[in-house]
Enzyme design. Sequence first.
Site, PDB file in Angstrom:
ATOM      1  CB  SER A 266      -0.744  -0.005   1.283  1.00 27.83           C
ATOM      2  OG  SER A 266      -0.194   0.163   2.332  1.00 27.83           O
ATOM      3  CE  LYS A 267      -0.359   8.491  -0.616  1.00 29.19           C
ATOM      4  NZ  LYS A 267       0.897   8.971   0.073  1.00 29.19           N
ATOM      5  NE  ARG A 268      -2.341   3.689   5.805  1.00 30.89           N
ATOM      6  CZ  ARG A 268      -2.923   2.551   5.974  1.00 30.89           C
ATOM      7  NH1 ARG A 268      -2.778   1.584   7.172  1.00 30.89           N
ATOM      8  NH2 ARG A 268      -4.149   2.155   5.495  1.00 30.89           N
ATOM      9  CG  ASP A 271       3.641   7.491   2.577  1.00 39.11           C
ATOM     10  OD1 ASP A 271       4.046   7.824   1.203  1.00 39.11           O
ATOM     11  OD2 ASP A 271       2.125   7.637   2.584  1.00 39.11           O
TER      12      ASP A 271
END
Length: 510
Positions: A266-268, A271
Amino acid sequence: MNNRKIRVRFAPSPTGPLHMGGVRTALFNYLFAKKNNGSFILRIEDTDQTRYVEGAEDYIIESLKWCGIQIDEGIEEGGSYGPYRQSDRKEIYKEIAEKFVETGNAYFAFDTAEELEAMRESLKNEKNSVQQYNALTRESMKNSLTLSEEETEAKIQSGEPYVIRFKMPENEDIVVEDIIRGTVKVNTNQLDDKVLFKSDGMPTYHLANVIDDHLMKITHVIRGEEWLPSLPLHVMLYRALGWEKSMPEFAHLPLLLKPSGKGKLSKRDGDALGFPVFPLEWTDPKTGEVSRGYREDGYFPEAFVNMLALLGWNPGTEQEIFSMRELIAAFDITKVQKGGARFDPEKAKWFNHKYLVARSDEKLARLFQKELKEKGIIVDDAFVIKIVQLIKERAHFVSDFWEQSSFFFQAPKAYDPKVIKKRWKEHTPALLTELKERFEALENFNHDSMNKVVQEIIEEKEIGMGQIMNPLRLTLVGAGIGPGVFEIAELLGKEETLKRIQAGIDHIKK
Ligand code: GLU
């Protein structure tokens, strides 16, 4: 496989930036098409207007272009099966959906959100394990099966909101072969009466997707694993529409997993661990939040594509570096794995490094020159080419070049205290002074002549080479990093080298 001309489609919904998993889906479709002399079609699935995001469509197209994935038919390219944006095809879906009702495969339903909730609640209270709109419940709901024809007509005429639901047949086994997953078998009793058409005049994903795949003569549907649960419904739709004979073949691609291997990427994760999950930088039009992209992070598109191609597929050999052409030649959809593919951000960097060192020094120098100019540094190409030759092995990105080589363009302003502590001894200034004098006397100031001087000194003084080389590096670079010391000195030239040695002697204090 049949004899039809191979036609595949990538069918993203413009609900935001394309995730790298989406790019991998596009890539596998493209590789499969090109391997089989087929066509790659881009279809924009924008029927869910509540999720439409401004700019997402352009982003998708730009991403594919950046990756070198060429679209044969699409919004910009045109083609014989357009339009290629679903919101421009509304009429087609409406007509088919209504015919579907006429033939008894679908029906109008007028239930409100509260009524649907009440149905689920009562089923739950009766301890039913499934609570859905299906053969068991449809008879007690508000729809064109339970209302008279006149009542139904009146409701539609009065503008009461309705949906069209598929009448899922009872107790039929659906068996379908997936190229990657093998036989998929589901009984229709496990499925519900899915909404096919909404009161806003738009079809749902399922109906539009099946209609378009049929009308666009798609031969193979290659998409992410998250669509596997929809496959039985899609098969039923093909049957009900009388299109089963020309139904495409299906291949559901494995998920991309987090670097830990646990769960969906995921994007998380990006990040948290500092890597992009999107091909290009994306600015959210509502929040203004900027998400990083592979392109802006300095990846070469070829490296990104190469890395993606090996997520879930491998050629069965040791080869890891593939150009697009080689990928097309080697790609085999039947060799795509079932299990999720773990994404490794370090491996992504490794791929970029491989593409970086394979670039010509001239090209790399040109890229680096852009950055130097921005810094106001004007130097000749020949000088930059030589620097690039020295440092590229240590770089993953062109943006690493500056850190690896800034000392070529500016003399050290400070000296790394850790290196001083470890390498700068009491006798170092005297040693360097001697070295400087001998360097000064050299007619040809180059790697070999410098090496000879240093060898002589260490033999005369019976000291280790490091006692000269480490402090020498410190005076030239200001730190303990960089390529070979003599290479650095040679590129700096005699005058600058001597100047820096003297500056070091004058300024470095233990
Ligand atoms: N519009 C769907 C998506 O966003 C397409 C799924 C499919 O390929 O059938 O992924």
